[in-house]
Scaffold this motif. Structure first.
Motif, PDB file in Angstrom:
ATOM      1  N   THR A   1      90.318  77.029  67.208  1.00 17.74           N
ATOM      2  CA  THR A   1      91.093  76.323  68.225  1.00 17.74           C
ATOM      3  C   THR A   1      92.406  77.059  68.483  1.00 17.74           C
ATOM      4  O   THR A   1      93.172  77.329  67.563  1.00 17.74           O
ATOM      5  CB  THR A   1      91.407  74.885  67.763  1.00 17.74           C
ATOM      6  N   GLY A   2      92.665  77.421  69.734  1.00 20.45           N
ATOM      7  CA  GLY A   2      93.925  78.058  70.101  1.00 20.45           C
ATOM      8  C   GLY A   2      94.062  79.496  69.669  1.00 20.45           C
ATOM      9  O   GLY A   2      95.118  80.114  69.893  1.00 20.45           O
ATOM     10  N   LEU A   3      93.007  80.074  69.052  1.00 26.36           N
ATOM     11  CA  LEU A   3      93.109  81.423  68.491  1.00 26.36           C
ATOM     12  C   LEU A   3      93.411  82.467  69.564  1.00 26.36           C
ATOM     13  O   LEU A   3      94.319  83.285  69.418  1.00 26.36           O
ATOM     14  CB  LEU A   3      91.811  81.781  67.769  1.00 26.36           C
ATOM     15  N   VAL A   4      92.625  82.450  70.645  1.00 24.06           N
ATOM     16  CA  VAL A   4      92.772  83.498  71.658  1.00 24.06           C
ATOM     17  C   VAL A   4      94.143  83.425  72.317  1.00 24.06           C
ATOM     18  O   VAL A   4      94.790  84.460  72.540  1.00 24.06           O
ATOM     19  CB  VAL A   4      91.640  83.392  72.697  1.00 24.06           C
ATOM     20  N   ASP A   5      94.607  82.217  72.606  1.00 25.72           N
ATOM     21  CA  ASP A   5      95.934  82.081  73.219  1.00 25.72           C
ATOM     22  C   ASP A   5      97.021  82.606  72.283  1.00 25.72           C
ATOM     23  O   ASP A   5      97.974  83.258  72.728  1.00 25.72           O
ATOM     24  CB  ASP A   5      96.210  80.620  73.571  1.00 25.72           C
ATOM     25  N   LEU A   6      96.883  82.303  70.972  1.00 28.70           N
ATOM     26  CA  LEU A   6      97.865  82.806  70.019  1.00 28.70           C
ATOM     27  C   LEU A   6      97.809  84.325  69.955  1.00 28.70           C
ATOM     28  O   LEU A   6      98.852  85.007  69.992  1.00 28.70           O
ATOM     29  CB  LEU A   6      97.599  82.223  68.630  1.00 28.70           C
ATOM     30  N   ALA A   7      96.597  84.884  69.851  1.00 29.48           N
ATOM     31  CA  ALA A   7      96.450  86.336  69.765  1.00 29.48           C
ATOM     32  C   ALA A   7      97.012  87.008  71.017  1.00 29.48           C
ATOM     33  O   ALA A   7      97.692  88.042  70.923  1.00 29.48           O
ATOM     34  CB  ALA A   7      94.975  86.700  69.581  1.00 29.48           C
ATOM     35  N   ARG A   8      96.737  86.420  72.158  1.00 34.01           N
ATOM     36  CA  ARG A   8      97.264  86.983  73.404  1.00 34.01           C
ATOM     37  C   ARG A   8      98.790  86.939  73.407  1.00 34.01           C
ATOM     38  O   ARG A   8      99.458  87.900  73.809  1.00 34.01           O
ATOM     39  CB  ARG A   8      96.695  86.219  74.599  1.00 34.01           C
ATOM     40  N   GLY A   9      99.339  85.813  72.935  1.00 37.77           N
ATOM     41  CA  GLY A   9     100.796  85.686  72.884  1.00 37.77           C
ATOM     42  C   GLY A   9     101.424  86.687  71.935  1.00 37.77           C
ATOM     43  O   GLY A   9     102.477  87.267  72.224  1.00 37.77           O
ATOM     44  N   LEU A  10     100.782  86.909  70.795  1.00 41.86           N
ATOM     45  CA  LEU A  10     101.316  87.871  69.830  1.00 41.86           C
ATOM     46  C   LEU A  10     101.229  89.295  70.376  1.00 41.86           C
ATOM     47  O   LEU A  10     102.183  90.088  70.276  1.00 41.86           O
ATOM     48  CB  LEU A  10     100.543  87.771  68.511  1.00 41.86           C
ATOM     49  N   ALA A  11     100.064  89.638  70.951  1.00 35.87           N
ATOM     50  CA  ALA A  11      99.891  90.992  71.485  1.00 35.87           C
ATOM     51  C   ALA A  11     100.901  91.282  72.589  1.00 35.87           C
ATOM     52  O   ALA A  11     101.449  92.391  72.664  1.00 35.87           O
ATOM     53  CB  ALA A  11      98.456  91.161  71.999  1.00 35.87           C
ATOM     54  N   SER A  12     101.146  90.299  73.444  1.00 40.83           N
ATOM     55  CA  SER A  12     102.105  90.502  74.531  1.00 40.83           C
ATOM     56  C   SER A  12     103.529  90.672  74.026  1.00 40.83           C
ATOM     57  O   SER A  12     104.389  91.194  74.736  1.00 40.83           O
ATOM     58  CB  SER A  12     102.041  89.323  75.511  1.00 40.83           C
ATOM     59  N   ARG A  13     103.776  90.277  72.798  1.00 42.65           N
ATOM     60  CA  ARG A  13     105.111  90.432  72.198  1.00 42.65           C
ATOM     61  C   ARG A  13     105.167  91.651  71.274  1.00 42.65           C
ATOM     62  O   ARG A  13     106.085  91.800  70.478  1.00 42.65           O
ATOM     63  CB  ARG A  13     105.481  89.151  71.439  1.00 42.65           C
ATOM     64  N   GLY A  14     104.133  92.491  71.369  1.00 39.07           N
ATOM     65  CA  GLY A  14     104.142  93.745  70.637  1.00 39.07           C
ATOM     66  C   GLY A  14     103.710  93.657  69.198  1.00 39.07           C
ATOM     67  O   GLY A  14     103.974  94.580  68.412  1.00 39.07           O
ATOM     68  N   VAL A  15     103.019  92.587  68.816  1.00 43.82           N
ATOM     69  CA  VAL A  15     102.592  92.413  67.431  1.00 43.82           C
ATOM     70  C   VAL A  15     101.217  93.068  67.247  1.00 43.82           C
ATOM     71  O   VAL A  15     100.295  92.851  68.031  1.00 43.82           O
ATOM     72  CB  VAL A  15     102.529  90.921  67.055  1.00 43.82           C
TER      73      VAL A  15
END
Length: 537
Positions: free
Chosen positions: A27-41
């Motif tokens: 649940t919410g994994l892809v949105d979290l991963a997308r948010g992290l990647a967009s912040r350079g993580v």
């Protein structure tokens, strides 16, 4: 280690540059991963989690690229590796730790996103032992505990509901996370692993039929923080134990004010009582005040059962809890709302009934989706100074007992029905408990007295008060009476005889049973022994 930790205190803020994600609940994994990647993580992941992130078109490294070792043993071994745990446990400000990380090519992990295999759900599904054991997570708890211990440098996310808040915290601190937030996440993480281990240890105790394991753990998930406890100066909260037993914990609150500590306690008592009555056989209503019933009745319909239950003690019913064993209908709802009531709890309600209750905006309506099984096993826990008292739930039911007539006169069919009804109710009355019943309705209840004689007298007096208020006869005359425990002397029985009872049901087992039997025979009373006591302290 303690000296080193003191030499290198946790930084107020720590950047998030590298994240390891390994979750069962996506649940919410892809949105979290997308948010992290967009912040350079940089994202590192395992198995199905990595596949889900890749499928979303996001860059992610497999954990085996970090460890240099493939997943083996059907995935049982994949993160149990120094490159993972060193990245989680290394204190970045400690030169010795950093040197070890550099020497072995270990990079720090700043964010750990993990939730665990569904052990409790697997047990609840009725799966076999092999499937249950496979759902005991090892790598997940090990990583969580490592990251949480090193929260000076690692944020640990174990709950999807925290994902959005974490991204917002990163934005607020320009890619960093403050210490207070990391510490809060760490505490929540340890709470989750503790609850998980508690579930596993409880399962093993059940498998081994160990009723008193050397160590016993209990855990719960916060359902709500309450305004206060039994009194305003006491703090309180409501936790779910994961058993999904139908009741307050499973209920949908359709309307009304927030439930209080006392509401929850009393509503639970009410619903457990009314569940003793099979809805396929009869409609039943229980009215509870301060965890004790002030009226219980069966009937051909809910309104009939409610009206008869209310008649037992209409004064005490004011501000009480009403529990029903069938779907709340409009006819019953219209009658219930005439009296100030704190909570109505039922398995279901029809739309017309819901609309009628809605007119009382503060009245809480709870719909549970079912009834708890009074015969189902379970544990009850009570705290005492310095310890816990643990016992099995009282799952005894009068239907399963071998009732023994011990007097010269046997009860009539109607008396026997009322005796069983009364004993069913007495199980849910605080000891010492005396319950008078007539025509499958309580007509007098005595609860929580130090003397059983006093309980018998109080119940009779309440019946007299109810009769006077209604302008009718005192219904204890010709009634059946139940006692939750044996009569130690004949005086309790004689009090019931004086109130007009003609039949008695009690566990038996007193040294003076014969004296009580002789007294019953002398007054022409029918008496039945159950062999089972129902103390409720």
């Amino acid at each position: 280690m303690a000296v080193a930790a003191n030499l290198y205190p946790a930084p107020d803020r720590h950047p998030v540059r590298r994240a390891l994600l390994s979750v069962f609940d996506k649940t919410g994994l892809v949105d979290l991963a997308r948010g992290l990647a967009s912040r350079g993580v940089e994202l590192i992941s395992t198995g199905g989690t990595r596949a889900a992130i890749e499928a979303a078109g996001l860059p992610v490294r497999d954990v085996s690229d970090i460890t240099g070792f493939p997943e083996i043993m059907d995935g049982r071994v994949k993160t149990l590796h120094p490159s993972v745990h060193g990245g989680l446990l290394g204190m970045r400000a400690d030169p010795a730790h950093q040197a070890a990380m550099d020497e072995h090519g270990i990079s720090g992990i700043d964010l750990l996103v993990v939730n665990l295999y569904p052990f409790a759900q697997t047990v609840a599904s009725g799966a076999d032992k092999a499937a249950i054991i496979e759902n005991i997570d090892i790598g997940g708890p090990a990583m969580i505990r490592a990251g949480a211990k090193n929260h000076a440098y690692v944020s640990v996310l174990t709950d999807p509901s925290d994902y959005d808040g974490f991204l917002a915290a990163m934005d607020e601190s320009k890619g960093e996370v403050d210490l207070e937030f990391r510490r809060r996440l760490a505490g929540k993480a340890y709470g989750m692993t503790a609850a998980y281990d508690a579930a596993v240890s409880s399962w093993f105790a059940g498998v081994m039929q160990d009723v008193a394991p050397a160590r016993r753990a209990f855990a719960g998930t916060l359902a709500s923080s309450l305004r206060y406890g039994e009194n305003p100066h006491q703090s309180a909260a409501f936790y779910l134990d994961g058993s999904n037993r139908a009741g307050v914990a499973t209920a949908r609150q359709v309307q009304g004010k927030e439930l209080s500590y006392n509401n929850i306690n009393d509503t639970d008592a009410a619903f457990e009582l009314v569940a003793e009555f099979d809805p396929a056989r009869t409609a039943a209503v229980a009215i509870i005040k301060h965890a004790n019933p002030c009226g219980v009745a069966e009937g051909g319909s809910l309104i009939e059962a409610y009206t008869r239950a209310l008649a037992c003690d209409p004064v005490s019913a004011f501000g009480g809890i009403v529990a029903l064993n069938r779907k709340l209908d409009a006819q019953a709802a219209a009658e219930i709302v005439k009296v100030f009531t704190e909570v109505i709890i039922a398995p279901e309600a029809d739309e017309e009934a819901i609309a009628l209750v809605a007119a009382k905006k503060n009245l809480r309506l709870l719909l549970t989706g079912g009834l708890p099984d009074p015969r189902a096993p379970g544990l009850l826990v009570k705290s005492v100074a310095g310890g816990l008292l643990v016992q099995n739930r009282d799952s005894g039911t009068v239907d399963a007992l071998d009732l023994k007539v011990v007097t010269k006169r046997s009860p009539s069919a109607q008396e026997m029905a009322d005796l069983q009804f009364a004993f069913r109710v007495a199980k849910h009355v605080k000891s010492n408990a005396i319950v008078y019943a007539k025509d499958l309705a309580t007509v007098g209840i005595g609860a929580g007295q130090m003397s059983r004689v006093d309980s018998a007298r109080i119940a009779a007096r309440k019946a007299e008060d109810a009769a006077q208020a209604a302008g009718g006869e005192v219904l204890t005359r010709g009634s059946a009476v139940a006692s939750d425990a044996f009569f130690p002397f004949a005086d309790g029985l004689l009090s019931a005889v004086a109130a007009g009872a003609t039949a008695v049901i009690q566990p038996g087992g007193s040294m003076r049973d014969q004296d009580v039997i002789d007294a019953a025979d002398e007054h022409g009373i029918a008496m039945v022994f159950t062999g089972m006591r129902h103390f409720r302290h």
